[in-house]
Each structure stands twice: as structure tokens, then as C-alpha cells.
Design a protein around this motif. Sequence first.
Motif, short mmCIF file in Angstrom:
data_model
loop_
_atom_site.label_atom_id
_atom_site.label_comp_id
_atom_site.label_asym_id
_atom_site.label_seq_id
_atom_site.Cartn_x
_atom_site.Cartn_y
_atom_site.Cartn_z
N LYS A 111 0.82 -1.21 0.00
CA LYS A 111 0.00 0.00 0.00
C LYS A 111 0.86 1.27 0.00
N CYS A 112 1.89 1.24 -0.83
CA CYS A 112 2.87 2.33 -0.89
C CYS A 112 2.81 2.98 -2.26
N GLY A 113 3.19 4.23 -2.32
CA GLY A 113 3.27 4.90 -3.62
C GLY A 113 4.25 4.23 -4.57
N PHE A 114 5.22 3.50 -4.04
CA PHE A 114 6.20 2.80 -4.87
C PHE A 114 5.78 1.38 -5.21
N THR A 115 4.64 0.92 -4.72
CA THR A 115 4.18 -0.45 -4.96
C THR A 115 4.17 -0.82 -6.45
N PRO A 116 3.83 0.11 -7.37
CA PRO A 116 3.87 -0.27 -8.79
C PRO A 116 5.25 -0.73 -9.27
N GLY A 151 4.86 3.64 7.64
CA GLY A 151 3.49 4.05 7.44
C GLY A 151 2.49 2.90 7.46
N ALA A 152 2.86 1.78 8.09
CA ALA A 152 1.98 0.61 8.17
C ALA A 152 1.42 0.26 6.79
N GLN A 153 2.29 0.28 5.78
CA GLN A 153 1.86 0.08 4.39
C GLN A 153 1.91 -1.38 3.94
N GLU A 154 2.21 -2.28 4.86
CA GLU A 154 2.14 -3.72 4.57
C GLU A 154 1.42 -4.41 5.72
N PRO A 155 0.11 -4.19 5.84
CA PRO A 155 -0.64 -4.72 6.98
C PRO A 155 -1.04 -6.18 6.85
N GLY A 156 -0.98 -6.74 5.65
CA GLY A 156 -1.51 -8.09 5.42
C GLY A 156 -0.66 -9.20 6.01
N ASP A 157 -1.28 -10.39 6.09
CA ASP A 157 -0.54 -11.58 6.49
C ASP A 157 0.07 -12.20 5.24
N ALA A 158 0.78 -13.31 5.41
CA ALA A 158 1.50 -13.92 4.30
C ALA A 158 0.60 -14.27 3.13
N SER A 159 -0.57 -14.85 3.39
CA SER A 159 -1.45 -15.24 2.28
C SER A 159 -2.01 -14.02 1.56
N GLU A 160 -2.31 -12.95 2.31
CA GLU A 160 -2.80 -11.72 1.68
C GLU A 160 -1.73 -11.08 0.81
N ILE A 161 -0.50 -11.07 1.32
CA ILE A 161 0.62 -10.50 0.55
C ILE A 161 0.84 -11.30 -0.73
N ALA A 162 0.87 -12.62 -0.61
CA ALA A 162 1.09 -13.48 -1.78
C ALA A 162 -0.01 -13.26 -2.81
N SER A 163 -1.24 -13.22 -2.36
CA SER A 163 -2.38 -13.02 -3.27
C SER A 163 -2.30 -11.66 -3.95
N PHE A 164 -2.01 -10.62 -3.19
CA PHE A 164 -1.91 -9.27 -3.74
C PHE A 164 -0.83 -9.21 -4.82
N CYS A 165 0.36 -9.74 -4.51
CA CYS A 165 1.48 -9.66 -5.45
C CYS A 165 1.18 -10.43 -6.74
N LYS A 208 7.08 -11.33 6.22
CA LYS A 208 7.29 -9.95 6.66
C LYS A 208 8.44 -9.88 7.66
N VAL A 209 9.29 -8.86 7.49
CA VAL A 209 10.44 -8.65 8.37
C VAL A 209 10.51 -7.19 8.79
N ASP A 210 11.28 -6.94 9.85
CA ASP A 210 11.70 -5.58 10.18
C ASP A 210 13.05 -5.36 9.51
#
Length: 163
Positions: free
Chosen positions: A39-44, A72-86, A99-101
Motif C-alpha cells: 500500500k505504498c506509492g512505490f508499490t507499482p 506508514g503501516a503500508q504492509e498490513p496483510g498476512d503472508a497469504s494476503e501479501i502473496a495473493s496481492f502480489c 514480513k520482516v523488520d
Amino acid sequence: MSESDYPLSAFSAERLQGTNQPFADYAGKILLIVNTASKCGFTPQYTGLESLYQRFRDRGLLVLGFPCNQFGAQEPGDASEIASFCQTNYGVSFQMFAKVDVNGDNAHPLYRYLKKSAPGLLGSEAIKWNFTKFLLNRKGEVTKRYAPATTPDAIAEDIETLL
């Protein structure tokens, strides 16, 4: 190259699928390591990262994405949500990790190594935002650090010289 000669051999990370990935497996590969967010401006930039991966993977490039929620809490999803989004939005086929720090006391050890090897502006090691990129040669050495605004396409020439 022996495992003891490869600095990344000390590291491993959890993939989005939950399996552990030893970085010793990457010896001899060119790596582009990126902290990502959905959910970042650089996500594209996922589009450009996937394009680099498709263009150079047969010659030894791996793109490794590390989702991070520290900016900015721009990656709030869990692993399955991130995988699906990408996959759904950008057709990402390169390797994505859990997800890492990237900053602070809980920073992943890989990111401690990357930041120490290639400090940012004015010598600061801190990652300033999502989509900071690190390019590593086949020996696991960081050759360059790129700011979030640097597009993946702008990195292609540097990758070409390492191949």
C-alpha cells in the motif's frame, strides 16, 4: 565457492509459504533484495522488479522481496494476503519472504548485513522507506544500494555488468 567464502551463508529467512530458505543456496547468483509494501506509492515497482527478474533470471539474477510494515503501516496483510496481492495485481513470480523488520532491534540479520555493507545518504545505515534496493554480486557482496525512488529499470545496466 565454498560455503565459508559466501557471506550470506550465515543467513536464512522464512518464505511467504512458511518454509525456511537458507541463503547459502544463492551462492553464485546475482541478488536484488528489496523491502516491499502493498500500500505504498512505490508499490507499482513490483511490475519493474518482475520485468527485471524475467529478463535476467536465466543468466543468474534472483529478485528477493521482503515485505515490511515499518513505514506508514503500508504492509498490513498476512503472508497469504501479501502473496495473493502480489500475484493478482503484479504477476510476481520472484521469491517473496515473510514480513520482516529492516530497522531497529528486531531487524532481520540479513538487513543488518546489507545496511552495514552499503550505508545510505550521509553514511546512515537506516532504511528510509519501502522499496530500498540492494544489488549483490555472485560472491554475496553488496555492490550498490538504491533509494526507493530508483526505478527497477534504472538498475538494469548495473545488473548487466554483474552478469
